[in-house]
Design a protein around this motif. Structure first.
Motif, PDB file in Angstrom:
ATOM      1  N   HIS A   1     -20.325  -9.781  -8.555  1.00  0.00           N
ATOM      2  CA  HIS A   1     -19.305  -8.754  -8.613  1.00  0.00           C
ATOM      3  C   HIS A   1     -18.271  -9.069  -9.698  1.00  0.00           C
ATOM      4  O   HIS A   1     -17.274  -8.392  -9.823  1.00  0.00           O
ATOM      5  CB  HIS A   1     -18.652  -8.588  -7.248  1.00  0.00           C
ATOM      6  N   LEU A   2     -18.563 -10.093 -10.502  1.00  0.00           N
ATOM      7  CA  LEU A   2     -17.700 -10.445 -11.601  1.00  0.00           C
ATOM      8  C   LEU A   2     -18.382 -10.067 -12.903  1.00  0.00           C
ATOM      9  O   LEU A   2     -19.600 -10.050 -13.001  1.00  0.00           O
ATOM     10  CB  LEU A   2     -17.431 -11.959 -11.587  1.00  0.00           C
ATOM     11  N   PRO A   3     -17.638  -9.740 -13.960  1.00  0.00           N
ATOM     12  CA  PRO A   3     -18.254  -9.423 -15.241  1.00  0.00           C
ATOM     13  C   PRO A   3     -19.076 -10.614 -15.737  1.00  0.00           C
ATOM     14  O   PRO A   3     -18.614 -11.748 -15.745  1.00  0.00           O
ATOM     15  CB  PRO A   3     -17.039  -9.154 -16.146  1.00  0.00           C
ATOM     16  N   GLN A   4     -20.329 -10.338 -16.114  1.00  0.00           N
ATOM     17  CA  GLN A   4     -21.206 -11.417 -16.543  1.00  0.00           C
ATOM     18  C   GLN A   4     -21.937 -11.029 -17.819  1.00  0.00           C
ATOM     19  O   GLN A   4     -22.212  -9.873 -18.075  1.00  0.00           O
ATOM     20  CB  GLN A   4     -22.257 -11.721 -15.459  1.00  0.00           C
ATOM     21  N   SER A   5     -22.285 -12.005 -18.586  1.00  0.00           N
ATOM     22  CA  SER A   5     -23.069 -11.773 -19.793  1.00  0.00           C
ATOM     23  C   SER A   5     -24.552 -11.924 -19.508  1.00  0.00           C
ATOM     24  O   SER A   5     -25.396 -11.506 -20.265  1.00  0.00           O
ATOM     25  CB  SER A   5     -22.661 -12.767 -20.885  1.00  0.00           C
ATOM     26  N   GLY A   6     -24.892 -12.536 -18.397  1.00  0.00           N
ATOM     27  CA  GLY A   6     -26.297 -12.746 -18.064  1.00  0.00           C
ATOM     28  C   GLY A   6     -26.445 -12.961 -16.589  1.00  0.00           C
ATOM     29  O   GLY A   6     -25.643 -12.529 -15.797  1.00  0.00           O
ATOM     30  N   GLY A   7     -27.506 -13.635 -16.202  1.00  0.00           N
ATOM     31  CA  GLY A   7     -27.762 -13.895 -14.783  1.00  0.00           C
ATOM     32  C   GLY A   7     -29.189 -13.596 -14.446  1.00  0.00           C
ATOM     33  O   GLY A   7     -29.761 -12.642 -14.957  1.00  0.00           O
ATOM     34  N   ASN A   8     -29.785 -14.437 -13.626  1.00  0.00           N
ATOM     35  CA  ASN A   8     -31.185 -14.195 -13.329  1.00  0.00           C
ATOM     36  C   ASN A   8     -31.331 -13.199 -12.187  1.00  0.00           C
ATOM     37  O   ASN A   8     -30.413 -12.894 -11.449  1.00  0.00           O
ATOM     38  CB  ASN A   8     -31.911 -15.507 -12.984  1.00  0.00           C
ATOM     39  N   GLU A   9     -32.562 -12.668 -12.051  1.00  0.00           N
ATOM     40  CA  GLU A   9     -32.816 -11.569 -11.127  1.00  0.00           C
ATOM     41  C   GLU A   9     -32.679 -11.998  -9.679  1.00  0.00           C
ATOM     42  O   GLU A   9     -32.224 -11.231  -8.836  1.00  0.00           O
ATOM     43  CB  GLU A   9     -34.229 -11.036 -11.377  1.00  0.00           C
ATOM     44  N   SER A  10     -33.070 -13.216  -9.340  1.00  0.00           N
ATOM     45  CA  SER A  10     -33.001 -13.675  -7.954  1.00  0.00           C
ATOM     46  C   SER A  10     -31.565 -13.721  -7.465  1.00  0.00           C
ATOM     47  O   SER A  10     -31.262 -13.389  -6.329  1.00  0.00           O
ATOM     48  CB  SER A  10     -33.645 -15.056  -7.812  1.00  0.00           C
TER      49      SER A  10
ATOM     50  N   SER B   1     -22.308  -7.712  -1.049  1.00  0.00           N
ATOM     51  CA  SER B   1     -21.679  -6.447  -1.411  1.00  0.00           C
ATOM     52  C   SER B   1     -20.161  -6.589  -1.375  1.00  0.00           C
ATOM     53  O   SER B   1     -19.620  -7.482  -0.714  1.00  0.00           O
ATOM     54  CB  SER B   1     -22.109  -5.351  -0.436  1.00  0.00           C
ATOM     55  N   PRO B   2     -19.441  -5.696  -2.063  1.00  0.00           N
ATOM     56  CA  PRO B   2     -17.970  -5.726  -2.009  1.00  0.00           C
ATOM     57  C   PRO B   2     -17.438  -5.566  -0.586  1.00  0.00           C
ATOM     58  O   PRO B   2     -16.418  -6.163  -0.233  1.00  0.00           O
ATOM     59  CB  PRO B   2     -17.560  -4.527  -2.877  1.00  0.00           C
ATOM     60  N   GLN B   3     -18.141  -4.771   0.266  1.00  0.00           N
ATOM     61  CA  GLN B   3     -17.687  -4.576   1.642  1.00  0.00           C
ATOM     62  C   GLN B   3     -17.708  -5.895   2.418  1.00  0.00           C
ATOM     63  O   GLN B   3     -16.782  -6.204   3.177  1.00  0.00           O
ATOM     64  CB  GLN B   3     -18.572  -3.548   2.357  1.00  0.00           C
ATOM     65  N   VAL B   4     -18.774  -6.689   2.205  1.00  0.00           N
ATOM     66  CA  VAL B   4     -18.887  -7.978   2.885  1.00  0.00           C
ATOM     67  C   VAL B   4     -17.790  -8.921   2.408  1.00  0.00           C
ATOM     68  O   VAL B   4     -17.123  -9.594   3.208  1.00  0.00           O
ATOM     69  CB  VAL B   4     -20.281  -8.601   2.645  1.00  0.00           C
ATOM     70  N   LEU B   5     -17.578  -8.979   1.106  1.00  0.00           N
ATOM     71  CA  LEU B   5     -16.584  -9.887   0.545  1.00  0.00           C
ATOM     72  C   LEU B   5     -15.165  -9.483   0.954  1.00  0.00           C
ATOM     73  O   LEU B   5     -14.315 -10.348   1.196  1.00  0.00           O
ATOM     74  CB  LEU B   5     -16.715  -9.927  -0.976  1.00  0.00           C
ATOM     75  N   CYS B   6     -14.908  -8.185   1.049  1.00  0.00           N
ATOM     76  CA  CYS B   6     -13.595  -7.728   1.530  1.00  0.00           C
ATOM     77  C   CYS B   6     -13.364  -8.174   2.967  1.00  0.00           C
ATOM     78  O   CYS B   6     -12.252  -8.589   3.336  1.00  0.00           O
ATOM     79  CB  CYS B   6     -13.502  -6.203   1.438  1.00  0.00           C
ATOM     80  N   ALA B   7     -14.415  -8.108   3.784  1.00  0.00           N
ATOM     81  CA  ALA B   7     -14.291  -8.557   5.169  1.00  0.00           C
ATOM     82  C   ALA B   7     -13.990 -10.051   5.234  1.00  0.00           C
ATOM     83  O   ALA B   7     -13.180 -10.501   6.047  1.00  0.00           O
ATOM     84  CB  ALA B   7     -15.579  -8.232   5.927  1.00  0.00           C
ATOM     85  N   VAL B   8     -14.622 -10.829   4.362  1.00  0.00           N
ATOM     86  CA  VAL B   8     -14.358 -12.270   4.298  1.00  0.00           C
ATOM     87  C   VAL B   8     -12.902 -12.531   3.914  1.00  0.00           C
ATOM     88  O   VAL B   8     -12.223 -13.372   4.515  1.00  0.00           O
ATOM     89  CB  VAL B   8     -15.309 -12.950   3.297  1.00  0.00           C
ATOM     90  N   LEU B   9     -12.425 -11.788   2.936  1.00  0.00           N
ATOM     91  CA  LEU B   9     -11.048 -11.986   2.481  1.00  0.00           C
ATOM     92  C   LEU B   9     -10.030 -11.588   3.553  1.00  0.00           C
ATOM     93  O   LEU B   9      -8.960 -12.193   3.653  1.00  0.00           O
ATOM     94  CB  LEU B   9     -10.803 -11.192   1.194  1.00  0.00           C
ATOM     95  N   ARG B  10     -10.363 -10.584   4.353  1.00  0.00           N
ATOM     96  CA  ARG B  10      -9.450 -10.205   5.447  1.00  0.00           C
ATOM     97  C   ARG B  10      -9.358 -11.324   6.483  1.00  0.00           C
ATOM     98  O   ARG B  10      -8.278 -11.576   7.036  1.00  0.00           O
ATOM     99  CB  ARG B  10      -9.916  -8.900   6.088  1.00  0.00           C
ATOM    100  N   ILE B  11     -10.479 -11.992   6.749  1.00  0.00           N
ATOM    101  CA  ILE B  11     -10.450 -13.137   7.671  1.00  0.00           C
ATOM    102  C   ILE B  11      -9.586 -14.251   7.094  1.00  0.00           C
ATOM    103  O   ILE B  11      -8.743 -14.838   7.784  1.00  0.00           O
ATOM    104  CB  ILE B  11     -11.884 -13.656   7.931  1.00  0.00           C
TER     105      ILE B  11
END
Length: 464
Positions: free
Chosen positions: A341-350, A357-367
């Protein structure tokens, strides 16, 4: 073929074909008039008392399938030829006294033979009709209807019980219905009995879970009665169900409703008792980990919502003392999969496939925010401030292109900065946060228009 001039069987089968095509998505908006002003009225006509039982049953079931996800169709069908009154006839027991002619006797025998199917199809049509519009629920709901639904929960046939549960589920979305007809007919008693019944199918259990979840909402009068009836134990069992993802989803939704607390100071005796229950301990570490790391995003988000609710209570310090290591480890594991979810220049498919997802990460941050807002000495210092891995990940999420996720991350950092430590100087904590880039993040966004709480950000900047 759906014209009144054609035979009823031809009309009905043509309408069924159009319904299936419409629901499959192969028909575009240019065919809406055909569906709205030809197909729907044709199906409603098939529900008239003068039709055969098989035609009425198929007509009602097809109407339910056609309108269940389209509020506009629900409003149209409601006003079409007094459709609710047609459904009401489905529920009436056939009377032998009225069978005075050979034809009426034949109809009586037919209705007796198909009565359970008629009731099931009517409940399904009601469930679809009342699934979205509050005005329709207010107009259709009544004590006789709810009483009939409660009686159907004792049926020996699973199809009848499941259809009744689905109809009660649609009605339970109305606060007015929850506080009037549901209380008048003591719906919670039959629901509680059904919850503890043996040999209930996954399909019926999933529907029952969803209904119980609505009955456990904070404003529902049935909430205290269900909790006093030990429904929480059954919900926790359903959370561990290995065979049905829908049961686990709905059970977690029910558990989230049980654990939710508003800011209202008025709490009844049942809610007060919940403070003494270690729900995380009852779920168990292994089950909590399996749910939080599930491949199903809905399951994962709802599990995190439950954790958010539990870790927003007054006894958060006690909970973290018992389960803090497990909670933090789960959050770290999920945050470790946040790279995409961060700007990247590359990254593998796996890695792309594993990103949360952003919804999951938002829930983590609320905790995390709840933990941060708790006692600094007992929770924040040990579990957050001394965990550089978490701090760095929160800062990294401030680079996200998702606005909600970005704001949750900045909100967490603002809380970390502004908490007051009465036991030692704040300087060491501020310097630590500066060293991982928190000040730079605040500077970058202090004039940004996408920040939800600019005043909070401004206050945090003053600490640097």
């Amino acid at each position: 073929m759906m014209s009144r001039c054609d035979e009823p069987e031809i009309q009905l089968n043509a309408a069924c074909c159009i319904t299936n095509m419409y629901r499959s998505g192969v028909m575009d908006e240019s065919h809406e008039k055909l569906v709205f002003y030809k197909t729907a009225p044709c199906l409603v006509r098939m529900c008239e008392p003068g039709r055969t039982c098989k035609q009425r049953i198929l007509g009602a079931k097809t109407v339910a399938y056609l309108i269940e996800s389209e509020p506009r169709l629900q409003r149209l069908v409601y006003i079409c030829e007094h459709f609710p009154h047609k459904l009401d006839v489905f529920l009436r027991l056939p009377q032998f006294e009225e069978a005075k002619t050979p034809e009426s006797l034949r109809k009586f025998k037919e209705e007796v033979a198909h009565h359970d199917e008629l009731v099931t199809s009517a409940f399904l049509a009601y469930a679809a009709l009342l699934s979205n519009e509050e005005d329709l629920r207010k107009n259709v709901a009544s004590d006789p209807l709810v009483k009939r639904l409660v009686e159907a929960l004792d049926s020996k046939l699973e199809e009848v019980r499941t259809a009744a549960i689905q109809c009660l589920l649609s009605l339970s979305r109305s606060i007015q219905v929850l506080r009037t007809f549901f209380q008048n007919q003591e719906v919670w008693k039959s629901v509680l009995q059904l919850a503890f019944r043996d040999s209930v199918s996954d399909r019926e259990t999933a529907a029952l879970c969803a209904l119980i979840a609505n009955l456990l909402l904070e404003f529902s009068p049935s909430r205290s009665q269900l909790l006093d009836g030990h429904v929480l134990k059954k919900i926790l069992d359903w959370c561990k169900n290995p065979s049905s993802i829908n049961i686990r989803r709905n059970a977690l939704y029910a558990l989230a409703n049980v654990t939710f607390r508003s800011n209202s100071p008025d709490r009844d005796e049942t809610d007060t008792k919940l403070f003494g229950i270690d729900v995380l301990g009852m779920i168990g570490g292994e089950t909590l980990q399996n749910l939080a790391m599930s491949d199903d995003e809905v399951t994962k988000v709802r599990t995190l919502d439950v954790m958010t609710n539990l870790l927003s209570l007054e006894n958060i310090e006690d909970l973290m003392g018992k389960h803090g290591a497990l909670v933090i480890q789960l959050l770290i594991t999920i945050l470790a999969r946040s790279t995409n979810h961060l700007p990247q220049s590359g990254g593998n498919e796996s890695q792309q496939q594993q990103a949360e997802s952003p919804q999951v990460l938002c829930a983590v941050l609320r905790i995390l925010r709840n933990i941060i807002e708790a006692d600094l000495v007992k929770t924040v210092r040990d579990f957050v401030i001394q965990n550089r891995q978490i701090l760095v990940k929160i800062v990294d999420l401030c680079k996200s292109e998702n606005t909600e996720l970005l704001n949750e991350a900045i909100n967490c950092l603002c809380c970390l900065v502004t908490i007051e430590d009465e036991h030692e100087s704040n300087l060491s904590r501020i310097e630590l946060l500066r060293s991982i880039g928190v000040f730079r993040v605040f500077e970058n966004f202090k004039t940004s228009s996408i920040i939800y709480m600019p005043e909070k950000l401004k206050d945090a900047l003053e600490y640097f």
